[in-house]
Design an enzyme around this catalytic site. Structure first.
Site, PDB file in Angstrom:
ATOM      1  N   ASP A 142       0.864  -1.186  -0.609  1.00  0.00           N
ATOM      2  CA  ASP A 142       0.065   0.077  -0.493  1.00  0.00           C
ATOM      3  C   ASP A 142       0.661   1.319  -0.150  1.00  0.00           C
ATOM      4  O   ASP A 142       0.793   2.151  -0.930  1.00  0.00           O
ATOM      5  CB  ASP A 142      -1.002   0.273   1.366  1.00  0.00           C
ATOM      6  CG  ASP A 142      -1.824   0.766   1.616  1.00  0.00           C
ATOM      7  OD1 ASP A 142      -3.046   1.001   0.771  1.00  0.00           O
ATOM      8  OD2 ASP A 142      -1.338   1.642   2.254  1.00  0.00           O
ATOM      9  N   ALA A 170      -4.726   2.679  -1.027  1.00  0.00           N
ATOM     10  CA  ALA A 170      -4.367   1.696  -2.184  1.00  0.00           C
ATOM     11  C   ALA A 170      -4.625   0.848  -1.993  1.00  0.00           C
ATOM     12  O   ALA A 170      -5.716   0.093  -2.744  1.00  0.00           O
ATOM     13  CB  ALA A 170      -3.129   2.106  -2.500  1.00  0.00           C
ATOM     14  N   ASP A 171      -4.685  -0.151  -0.694  1.00  0.00           N
ATOM     15  CA  ASP A 171      -5.205  -1.472  -0.897  1.00  0.00           C
ATOM     16  C   ASP A 171      -7.013  -0.927  -0.804  1.00  0.00           C
ATOM     17  O   ASP A 171      -7.184  -2.694  -1.239  1.00  0.00           O
ATOM     18  CB  ASP A 171      -4.913  -2.058   0.953  1.00  0.00           C
ATOM     19  CG  ASP A 171      -3.228  -2.755   0.677  1.00  0.00           C
ATOM     20  OD1 ASP A 171      -2.945  -3.424  -0.525  1.00  0.00           O
ATOM     21  OD2 ASP A 171      -2.520  -2.897   1.742  1.00  0.00           O
ATOM     22  N   SER A 172      -7.023  -0.672   0.197  1.00  0.00           N
ATOM     23  CA  SER A 172      -8.821  -0.572  -0.348  1.00  0.00           C
ATOM     24  C   SER A 172      -9.686  -0.013  -0.693  1.00  0.00           C
ATOM     25  O   SER A 172     -10.631  -1.043  -1.472  1.00  0.00           O
ATOM     26  CB  SER A 172      -9.387   0.714   1.768  1.00  0.00           C
ATOM     27  OG  SER A 172      -8.985  -0.233   2.396  1.00  0.00           O
ATOM     28  N   GLY A 175      -9.255  -2.646  -3.639  1.00  0.00           N
ATOM     29  CA  GLY A 175     -10.424  -4.391  -3.310  1.00  0.00           C
ATOM     30  C   GLY A 175     -12.029  -3.658  -3.971  1.00  0.00           C
ATOM     31  O   GLY A 175     -13.006  -4.949  -4.003  1.00  0.00           O
TER      32      GLY A 175
END
Length: 397
Positions: A142, A170-172, A175
């Site tokens: 991230d 960025a991760d969330s 997803g």
């Protein structure tokens, strides 16, 4: 505690979840909370050298990311494990993975392979930098995406150097974009009868999340800088210090400005030529900031919020996390979802932020133990009890 009924929005949808850490699990959580049968596929204990990358099994992060799922253990590095997996793919609607792009090729579970088994299956892939290109095989995290996607140079106080956001944006976001792509592909499959490959990356998601800051450069050629707690082009908008803490204020158009001046009992500011328009207020922001610092220091946060609300000026408290979930509006929205865990008892996890009137999301079960549902899942795929036991003795499941 009464367990709510499982959501029926995605009832009947079978998802094979090969993901870990955050981006992929975030995608699968959306599907699971809306009723999909999400089957978490995990390596048997001792097979994966990074099996603890997601933290303790009963830890808060795992509880929040992997609720509402079933679990099967499967060693995909073994030919027998791959064979079992492909058998599960025959009756699956979606496969989600967030390996580095080359890993699924090495394991023999790439999209073309899956499509030959089931032409209706949708493969969703989330990577650090994309499925093609010069950075394809790089591992991504991230914070790396935050830096490469431009976020860290627009976050923080001017001149202090790059600052990461306090959450894994960025991760969330990757997803959530992946979940959106899956839902689009499912709708398109109703017309074509075929699945497709959906893929996104942390880098793409982070750039997209920068939105107007990215557009400022693309459209006008200007490189945005750090603005701290101030809005990049509207003022007064941002953090002000009160007699006992801090609040956020948001003054947009001229109507808001007039209401704001009444709320703070400074009608004279409306007559000041330095503040006559939004452009002038922005140009003279240092002087305006100094005036407002003196004004807001005279009363408490609660007093100011009441006054601003009375004049319909956008404003709000700045909470620590315990205060977030104590707020009556947050409680009304149901953002803390209760669930029972066999080891941890009654706990709460973060609720889904999307409400549907007939088929809302629900949290009905906590994180399963690794392989908790292996027997029932393989039995449904046609394996006999003796075959499952043989696979277990061989270390395949």
């Amino acid at each position: 505690m009464t367990t709510p009924p499982r959501s029926r929005a995605l009832d009947g949808l079978v998802v094979l979840d090969l993901t870990r850490v955050r981006a992929g699990p975030t995608c699968c959580r959306v599907l699971a909370d809306f009723g999909a049968d999400v089957i978490k596929i995990e390596a048997p204990p001792g097979v994966d050298p990074n099996e603890n990358m997601s933290g303790p099994r009963h830890g808060y992060d795992m509880q929040n990311l992997h609720r509402n799922k079933r679990s099967v253990t499967l060693n995909l590095k073994r030919p027998e494990g791959r064979e079992v997996f492909l058998r599960l793919v025959k009756n699956a609607d979606v496969v989600v993975e967030n390996f580095r792009p080359d890993v699924k090729d090495r394991l023999g579970i790439d999209y073309e392979t899956l499509r030959r088994v089931n032409k209706r299956v949708i493969l969703a892939s989330i990577s650090g930098f994309g499925q093609t290109g010069p950075y394809r095989d790089r591992a991504g995290f991230d914070q790396i995406a935050q830096g490469m996607g431009g976020l860290m140079w627009v976050t923080g106080l001017p001149g202090q150097g790059p600052v990461r956001a306090g959450v894994a944006v960025a991760d969330s976001t990757a997803g959530i974009y992946a979940a959106t792509g899956i839902l689009v592909a499912l709708q398109e499959r109703e017309r074509s009868g075929e699945g497709q490959w959906v893929h996104t990356s942390l880098l793409q998601a982070q750039i997209a999340l920068c939105d107007f800051q990215a557009a400022l450069y693309l459209v006008d050629g200007k490189v945005p800088g750090q603005a701290g707690n101030d809005h990049p082009y509207s003022t007064p908008m941002g953090v002000v210090e009160t007699a006992d803490g801090f609040i956020n204020i948001g003054v947009g158009g001229e109507g808001h400005w007039a209401s704001f001046c009444r709320a703070i009992e400074r009608p004279d500011l409306m007559q000041d030529p330095d503040f006559a328009t939004q452009a002038e207020r922005f140009r003279n922001r240092p002087r305006l900031r100094e005036i407002l610092a003196n004004v807001f220091s005279q009363r408490t946060s609660a007093e100011w919020l009441e006054r601003l609300e009375r004049e319909h000026v956008p404003a709000g408290p700045i909470y620590r996390m315990d205060e977030v979930f104590a707020d009556p509006q947050v409680q009304h929205l149901g953002m803390a979802a209760p669930v029972h865990h066999p080891a941890r008892g009654e706990i709460r996890v973060v609720g889904q932020p999307v409400a549907l009137s007939r088929t809302p999301a629900s949290v009905v079960s906590a994180v399963p133990d690794p392989g908790e549902h292996t027997d029932e899942i393989l039995a449904r795929a046609g394996y006999q009890a003796g075959e499952i036991e043989q696979l277990r003795r061989a270390g395949v499941v």
